[in-house]
Write a protein that holds these residues in place. Structure first.
Motif, PDB file in Angstrom:
ATOM      1  N   SER A  67      -1.752   6.569  -6.678  1.00  0.00           N
ATOM      2  CA  SER A  67      -1.359   6.162  -5.525  1.00  0.00           C
ATOM      3  C   SER A  67      -0.187   5.068  -5.624  1.00  0.00           C
ATOM      4  O   SER A  67       0.588   4.819  -4.505  1.00  0.00           O
ATOM      5  CB  SER A  67      -2.539   5.715  -4.667  1.00  0.00           C
ATOM      6  OG  SER A  67      -2.945   4.285  -5.271  1.00  0.00           O
ATOM      7  N   CYS A  68      -0.077   4.563  -6.812  1.00  0.00           N
ATOM      8  CA  CYS A  68       0.670   3.659  -6.940  1.00  0.00           C
ATOM      9  C   CYS A  68       2.199   4.037  -7.061  1.00  0.00           C
ATOM     10  O   CYS A  68       3.157   2.987  -6.878  1.00  0.00           O
ATOM     11  CB  CYS A  68       0.694   2.773  -8.432  1.00  0.00           C
ATOM     12  SG  CYS A  68      -0.914   2.000  -8.550  1.00  0.00           S
ATOM     13  N   SER A  69       2.408   5.193  -7.290  1.00  0.00           N
ATOM     14  CA  SER A  69       3.719   5.841  -7.334  1.00  0.00           C
ATOM     15  C   SER A  69       4.744   5.325  -5.986  1.00  0.00           C
ATOM     16  O   SER A  69       5.873   5.406  -6.051  1.00  0.00           O
ATOM     17  CB  SER A  69       3.812   7.216  -7.642  1.00  0.00           C
ATOM     18  OG  SER A  69       3.294   7.972  -6.536  1.00  0.00           O
ATOM     19  N   ARG A  70       4.012   5.271  -5.057  1.00  0.00           N
ATOM     20  CA  ARG A  70       4.564   5.079  -3.658  1.00  0.00           C
ATOM     21  C   ARG A  70       4.403   3.924  -3.006  1.00  0.00           C
ATOM     22  O   ARG A  70       4.443   3.354  -1.881  1.00  0.00           O
ATOM     23  CB  ARG A  70       4.497   6.262  -2.585  1.00  0.00           C
ATOM     24  CG  ARG A  70       3.024   6.440  -2.572  1.00  0.00           C
ATOM     25  CD  ARG A  70       2.820   7.846  -1.768  1.00  0.00           C
ATOM     26  NE  ARG A  70       1.263   8.147  -1.698  1.00  0.00           N
ATOM     27  CZ  ARG A  70       0.728   8.937  -2.531  1.00  0.00           C
ATOM     28  NH1 ARG A  70       1.449   9.545  -3.429  1.00  0.00           N
ATOM     29  NH2 ARG A  70      -0.476   9.307  -2.516  1.00  0.00           N
ATOM     30  N   ALA A  71       3.528   2.902  -3.809  1.00  0.00           N
ATOM     31  CA  ALA A  71       3.028   1.748  -3.112  1.00  0.00           C
ATOM     32  C   ALA A  71       3.844   0.453  -3.650  1.00  0.00           C
ATOM     33  O   ALA A  71       4.383   0.576  -4.862  1.00  0.00           O
ATOM     34  CB  ALA A  71       1.553   1.351  -3.579  1.00  0.00           C
ATOM     35  N   SER A  72       3.926  -0.588  -2.859  1.00  0.00           N
ATOM     36  CA  SER A  72       4.689  -2.018  -3.185  1.00  0.00           C
ATOM     37  C   SER A  72       3.334  -2.712  -3.627  1.00  0.00           C
ATOM     38  O   SER A  72       3.430  -3.700  -4.279  1.00  0.00           O
ATOM     39  CB  SER A  72       5.053  -2.636  -2.056  1.00  0.00           C
ATOM     40  OG  SER A  72       6.584  -1.762  -1.717  1.00  0.00           O
ATOM     41  N   LEU A  73       2.071  -2.422  -3.291  1.00  0.00           N
ATOM     42  CA  LEU A  73       0.953  -3.360  -3.836  1.00  0.00           C
ATOM     43  C   LEU A  73      -0.268  -2.422  -3.737  1.00  0.00           C
ATOM     44  O   LEU A  73      -0.430  -1.570  -2.926  1.00  0.00           O
ATOM     45  CB  LEU A  73       0.858  -4.339  -2.663  1.00  0.00           C
ATOM     46  CG  LEU A  73      -0.433  -5.331  -3.051  1.00  0.00           C
ATOM     47  CD1 LEU A  73      -0.215  -6.032  -4.247  1.00  0.00           C
ATOM     48  CD2 LEU A  73      -0.703  -6.174  -1.827  1.00  0.00           C
ATOM     49  N   LEU A  74      -1.085  -2.554  -4.759  1.00  0.00           N
ATOM     50  CA  LEU A  74      -2.270  -1.682  -4.958  1.00  0.00           C
ATOM     51  C   LEU A  74      -3.316  -2.956  -4.857  1.00  0.00           C
ATOM     52  O   LEU A  74      -3.582  -4.090  -5.453  1.00  0.00           O
ATOM     53  CB  LEU A  74      -2.577  -1.020  -6.352  1.00  0.00           C
ATOM     54  CG  LEU A  74      -3.869  -0.419  -6.436  1.00  0.00           C
ATOM     55  CD1 LEU A  74      -4.289   0.471  -5.410  1.00  0.00           C
ATOM     56  CD2 LEU A  74      -3.893   0.136  -7.867  1.00  0.00           C
TER      57      LEU A  74
END
Length: 284
Positions: free
Chosen positions: A243-250
């Motif tokens: 999910s990090c591939s399209r996130a600015s923050l996890l």
């Protein structure tokens, strides 16, 4: 300092993205920014850090440069600075009781293709009373990607702090929120022939229902946040990392009072291998 975004500065290049990210977060949330440096915890490779007076002088330079950067990037944010003679871990953990969040820098990606976190960051992450965000040194700007991702694994009050932090971040930055839940069908061994086989479609539907139930009150509380309920079959760690591939923050949660490890294996893994900044939120 109450309610501020606290950035821990170690006097190295790791501090630059942390200040940049912290200033952006303070501006988005309408909070003050507090910059903290411990002169007794400076890395061994800082220039001229021998005598106490030299180390304190260097600390003032570090804080001055960070303050100037924050003012240049976000002139509307109130900035305060503090140099302490306490060890960095103790100072940051102490300030975490009043802060809205903390921001720490990491040494970026190395041979293990992941975050390289020092002992200060790991101890603060495991002991802080507020959420702590880690930012790689190669992060160029805050919130370049279109989403905030949050791991949703538990229903009930234990997950509320995690979801609240994620929803507030998404609302403050006008970005989409991806609520990620991983599930795996139960492992069945030596099942008698009289027992009906597991219906995976039914199990998936039940997991979808659970996720929708957890998100319902938060959708109502934050009606302007675009929420994507993302149920994926698989182990939680690879699902979160994908999910990090399209996130600015996890955003992930950690259990408090863990022993002997301050951080669980899932949190530890995403901290070291995430492609975006990670917010670790303590769960009661």
């Amino acid at each position: 300092m109450g309610g501020s975004v606290v950035v821990g500065l170690d006097g190295t290049g790791n501090s630059v993205p942390a200040v940049r990210w912290g200033a952006a977060e303070a501006a988005a949330r309408g909070l003050p920014l507090h910059l903290l440096h411990s002169w007794v915890s400076q890395p061994l490779n800082v220039p001229g850090a021998r005598a106490a007076t030299d180390r304190q002088r260097y600390g003032h330079e570090v804080l001055g440069a960070a303050e100037a950067m924050a003012h240049e990037l976000r002139p509307d944010v109130a900035v305060t600075t503090e140099q302490v003679s306490e060890q960095a871990v103790e100072a940051l953990v102490d300030r975490s009781g009043l802060a809205t969040m903390m921001v720490l820098g990491s040494r970026g990606h190395g041979a293990i293709a992941g975050f390289l976190l020092g002992s200060v960051s790991l101890h603060v992450l495991g002991r802080a009373q507020c959420p702590v965000v880690t930012v790689r040194e190669e992060e160029s700007a805050a919130y370049e990607q279109p989403e905030v991702a949050v791991g949703v694994q538990e229903a009930g009050s234990r997950g509320e702090a995690v979801l609240e932090f994620a929803f507030v971040a998404a609302e403050a930055h006008h970005t989409r929120l991806r609520a990620v839940r991983a599930w795996e069908p139960p492992v069945v061994e030596c099942v008698p022939t009289t027992v009906p086989p597991v219906d995976e479609a039914e199990l998936a539907a039940e997991e979808e229902r659970k996720l929708a139930e957890v998100l319902a009150p938060w959708r109502a509380k934050f009606p302007d946040v675009d929420v994507v309920a993302d149920l994926q079959r698989g182990r939680i760690t690879p699902v979160l990392l994908e999910s990090c591939s399209r996130a600015s923050l996890l955003v992930v949660g950690r259990r408090v009072q863990r022993t002997p490890m301050l951080l669980g294996p899932v949190v530890f893994a995403v901290l070291h291998h995430s492609r975006c900044p990670v917010a670790v939120v303590p769960r009661i």
